[in-house]
Design a protein around this motif. Structure first.
Motif, PDB file in Angstrom:
ATOM      1  N   GLY A   1       0.726  -0.741   0.318  1.00 55.17           N
ATOM      2  CA  GLY A   1      -0.630   0.112  -0.009  1.00 55.17           C
ATOM      3  C   GLY A   1       0.763   1.530   0.402  1.00 55.17           C
ATOM      4  O   GLY A   1       0.083   2.178  -0.155  1.00 55.17           O
ATOM      5  N   VAL A   2       2.427   0.577  -0.459  1.00 54.53           N
ATOM      6  CA  VAL A   2       3.021   2.434  -0.139  1.00 54.53           C
ATOM      7  C   VAL A   2       3.633   2.268  -1.096  1.00 54.53           C
ATOM      8  O   VAL A   2       3.803   1.421  -2.356  1.00 54.53           O
ATOM      9  N   LEU A   3       3.330   4.086  -2.062  1.00 58.73           N
ATOM     10  CA  LEU A   3       4.393   3.798  -2.897  1.00 58.73           C
ATOM     11  C   LEU A   3       6.175   3.967  -3.116  1.00 58.73           C
ATOM     12  O   LEU A   3       6.120   4.976  -2.122  1.00 58.73           O
ATOM     13  N   VAL A   4       6.825   3.174  -3.457  1.00 52.76           N
ATOM     14  CA  VAL A   4       8.074   3.409  -3.652  1.00 52.76           C
ATOM     15  C   VAL A   4       8.621   3.511  -4.697  1.00 52.76           C
ATOM     16  O   VAL A   4       8.402   3.176  -5.901  1.00 52.76           O
ATOM     17  N   GLU A   5       9.636   4.242  -4.721  1.00 50.48           N
ATOM     18  CA  GLU A   5      10.778   4.294  -6.196  1.00 50.48           C
ATOM     19  C   GLU A   5      11.800   3.816  -6.136  1.00 50.48           C
ATOM     20  O   GLU A   5      12.548   3.697  -5.064  1.00 50.48           O
ATOM     21  N   LYS A   6      11.972   2.859  -7.042  1.00 52.80           N
ATOM     22  CA  LYS A   6      12.966   1.822  -7.099  1.00 52.80           C
ATOM     23  C   LYS A   6      14.392   2.565  -8.047  1.00 52.80           C
ATOM     24  O   LYS A   6      13.488   2.823  -9.402  1.00 52.80           O
ATOM     25  N   SER A   7      15.401   2.440  -8.397  1.00 53.67           N
ATOM     26  CA  SER A   7      16.010   3.032  -8.868  1.00 53.67           C
ATOM     27  C   SER A   7      17.309   1.770  -9.560  1.00 53.67           C
ATOM     28  O   SER A   7      16.885   0.560  -9.737  1.00 53.67           O
ATOM     29  N   PHE A   8      16.870   2.506 -11.103  1.00 46.86           N
ATOM     30  CA  PHE A   8      17.344   1.163 -12.493  1.00 46.86           C
ATOM     31  C   PHE A   8      18.742   2.477 -12.683  1.00 46.86           C
ATOM     32  O   PHE A   8      18.407   3.909 -12.989  1.00 46.86           O
ATOM     33  N   ALA A   9      19.664   1.625 -14.271  1.00 43.22           N
ATOM     34  CA  ALA A   9      20.111   2.254 -14.605  1.00 43.22           C
ATOM     35  C   ALA A   9      20.602   1.692 -15.833  1.00 43.22           C
ATOM     36  O   ALA A   9      20.468   0.626 -16.026  1.00 43.22           O
ATOM     37  N   ILE A  10      20.810   2.095 -17.213  1.00 40.05           N
ATOM     38  CA  ILE A  10      21.189   1.951 -18.330  1.00 40.05           C
ATOM     39  C   ILE A  10      22.232   2.171 -18.827  1.00 40.05           C
ATOM     40  O   ILE A  10      22.596   3.559 -18.773  1.00 40.05           O
ATOM     41  N   ASN A  11      23.112   1.567 -19.487  1.00 39.58           N
ATOM     42  CA  ASN A  11      24.573   1.918 -20.216  1.00 39.58           C
ATOM     43  C   ASN A  11      23.957   2.923 -21.134  1.00 39.58           C
ATOM     44  O   ASN A  11      22.973   2.629 -22.010  1.00 39.58           O
ATOM     45  N   VAL A  12      24.397   4.417 -21.279  1.00 37.81           N
ATOM     46  CA  VAL A  12      23.617   5.551 -22.051  1.00 37.81           C
ATOM     47  C   VAL A  12      24.076   5.191 -23.264  1.00 37.81           C
ATOM     48  O   VAL A  12      23.527   5.105 -24.048  1.00 37.81           O
ATOM     49  N   ILE A  13      25.411   4.275 -23.618  1.00 37.05           N
ATOM     50  CA  ILE A  13      25.431   4.037 -25.139  1.00 37.05           C
ATOM     51  C   ILE A  13      24.518   4.018 -25.462  1.00 37.05           C
ATOM     52  O   ILE A  13      24.530   3.426 -27.206  1.00 37.05           O
ATOM     53  N   ARG A  14      23.569   2.434 -24.830  1.00 28.53           N
ATOM     54  CA  ARG A  14      22.589   2.289 -24.828  1.00 28.53           C
ATOM     55  C   ARG A  14      21.507   2.716 -25.773  1.00 28.53           C
ATOM     56  O   ARG A  14      20.189   2.683 -26.487  1.00 28.53           O
ATOM     57  N   VAL A  15      21.441   3.915 -25.363  1.00 28.30           N
ATOM     58  CA  VAL A  15      20.263   4.445 -25.385  1.00 28.30           C
ATOM     59  C   VAL A  15      20.455   5.786 -26.662  1.00 28.30           C
ATOM     60  O   VAL A  15      21.326   6.368 -26.787  1.00 28.30           O
ATOM     61  N   LYS A  16      19.003   5.921 -27.313  1.00 28.64           N
ATOM     62  CA  LYS A  16      19.288   6.915 -28.569  1.00 28.64           C
ATOM     63  C   LYS A  16      18.959   7.890 -28.163  1.00 28.64           C
ATOM     64  O   LYS A  16      19.083   8.948 -28.631  1.00 28.64           O
ATOM     65  N   GLU A  17      17.336   8.168 -27.891  1.00 26.88           N
ATOM     66  CA  GLU A  17      16.813   9.163 -27.419  1.00 26.88           C
ATOM     67  C   GLU A  17      15.655   8.801 -25.742  1.00 26.88           C
ATOM     68  O   GLU A  17      15.343   8.073 -26.116  1.00 26.88           O
ATOM     69  N   ILE A  18      15.560   9.831 -25.483  1.00 25.71           N
ATOM     70  CA  ILE A  18      14.412  10.016 -24.091  1.00 25.71           C
ATOM     71  C   ILE A  18      13.530  10.998 -24.799  1.00 25.71           C
ATOM     72  O   ILE A  18      13.358  12.059 -24.917  1.00 25.71           O
TER      73      ILE A  18
END
Length: 324
Positions: free
Chosen positions: A33-50
């Motif tokens: 019942g509690v909203l939790v924020e979880k942090s994840f990551a991706i290698n920037v070289i895999r990112v084309k755009e946001i």
């Protein structure tokens, strides 16, 4: 004397660690019942755009976590519900999309928000022994920074599972390349991505080579020093604990394994970034870097290093005197 460094325990600690840029993003989930924020990551070289979450067109027989497809300029891209795929439920849908470039495959992954880019090194990425690779193959490592833990995801393996690529490897085009003399040689495939490691293993065994595998440079080095005999090292460029450049540099300083040739491969598809990596590798005196997708060039390079000539025709005298 140069030989002073060539000790049994040499692990390349003096070699500068490769820089690592990761994009930290947030996924929200409901826990008791509690909203939790979880942090994840991706290698920037895999990112084309946001981009902001686009409107999508539903597609027939798509997986439960594939929300549909959307247009991004001239490309038609599948949109994936990353929180749903990770089994994290939230009442609020994500409104940010990370568009990834995974070996010429563009995919959009929905997340809740983008936090920041971290400038780190691969030393900051840890792979705890307690992680079961069979159950958590999508985990590339854990980053500890700014007093919190960030889970770095292996998006290549996530994409492979989503598209069921693990059972759809395009291996048939390599089958005609089988050459019996390759069976005399063993290649070590070193890659932290389960998908890439399995793919390379399948290709090399299909064309005739014997193959052993390792998940990173440290594991590979321990195997080599433990007596695993190989004739060639095919290694990924960027890995936690010890990357491909460090591994091959360390091998060159170890008297027992210094003669094993190697090749570095990368998933980079951006030609500018790939050229920068190749130039850096050449300045450091390391083997050349090839793109993983250029598998035919990789095979030719390995064949040449091992003195294997698939075009060599058997002599008519090879069978002379043998029972027919």
């Amino acid at each position: 004397m140069p030989d002073a460094k060539r000790t049994e325990n040499y692990r390349g600690d003096h070699i500068p660690k490769r820089p690592l840029e990761v994009l930290e993003f947030i996924i929200q989930s409901q826990e008791k019942g509690v909203l939790v924020e979880k942090s994840f990551a991706i290698n920037v070289i895999r990112v084309k755009e946001i981009i902001k979450r686009p409107r999508v067109t539903k597609i027939i027989e798509s997986g439960t976590n594939v929300l549909g497809v959307f247009h991004l300029r001239e490309d038609l891209i599948p949109l994936v519900d990353l929180p749903g795929w990770l089994g994290l439920e939230s009442e609020k849908p994500g409104d940010v999309v990370i568009v990834t470039d995974l070996g010429d495959n563009l995919n959009g992954f929905v997340v809740h928000s983008i936090k920041k880019i971290h400038h780190l090194s691969w030393d900051n990425v840890k792979v705890p022994d307690k992680i079961d690779r069979n159950q958590s193959e999508f985990i590339a490592g854990i980053i500890s920074t700014e007093g919190r833990l960030i889970m770095m995801l292996d998006f290549e393996t996530i994409f492979a599972e989503l598209s069921q690529s693990e059972i759809k490897y395009d291996i048939s085009r390599f089958e005609p390349m089988y050459f019996a003399k390759r069976e005399e040689h063993t290649i070590m495939v070193v890659d932290d991505s389960v998908f890439s490691r399995n793919y390379a293993q399948r290709v090399f065994t299909t064309i005739g080579y014997q193959v052993v595998t390792a998940a990173n440079g440290v594991e590979a080095l321990d195997m080599l020093r433990g007596g695993t005999r190989v004739d060639f090292i095919f290694t990924d460029l960027e890995m936690p604990q010890m990357d491909g450049g460090e591994l091959l540099a360390t091998v060159r300083h170890d008297r027992d394994i210094e003669d094993i040739p190697g090749l570095i491969a990368t998933s980079l598809t951006n030609l500018v970034t790939l050229q920068e990596q190749q130039d850096e590798s050449q300045r450091a005196g390391q083997p050349k870097i090839l793109a993983k997708k250029d598998m035919f060039t990789i095979i030719e390079t390995i064949d040449d290093a091992l003195g294997v000539d698939p075009n060599e025709l058997p002599s008519q005298w090879d069978s002379y005197g043998k029972e027919g």
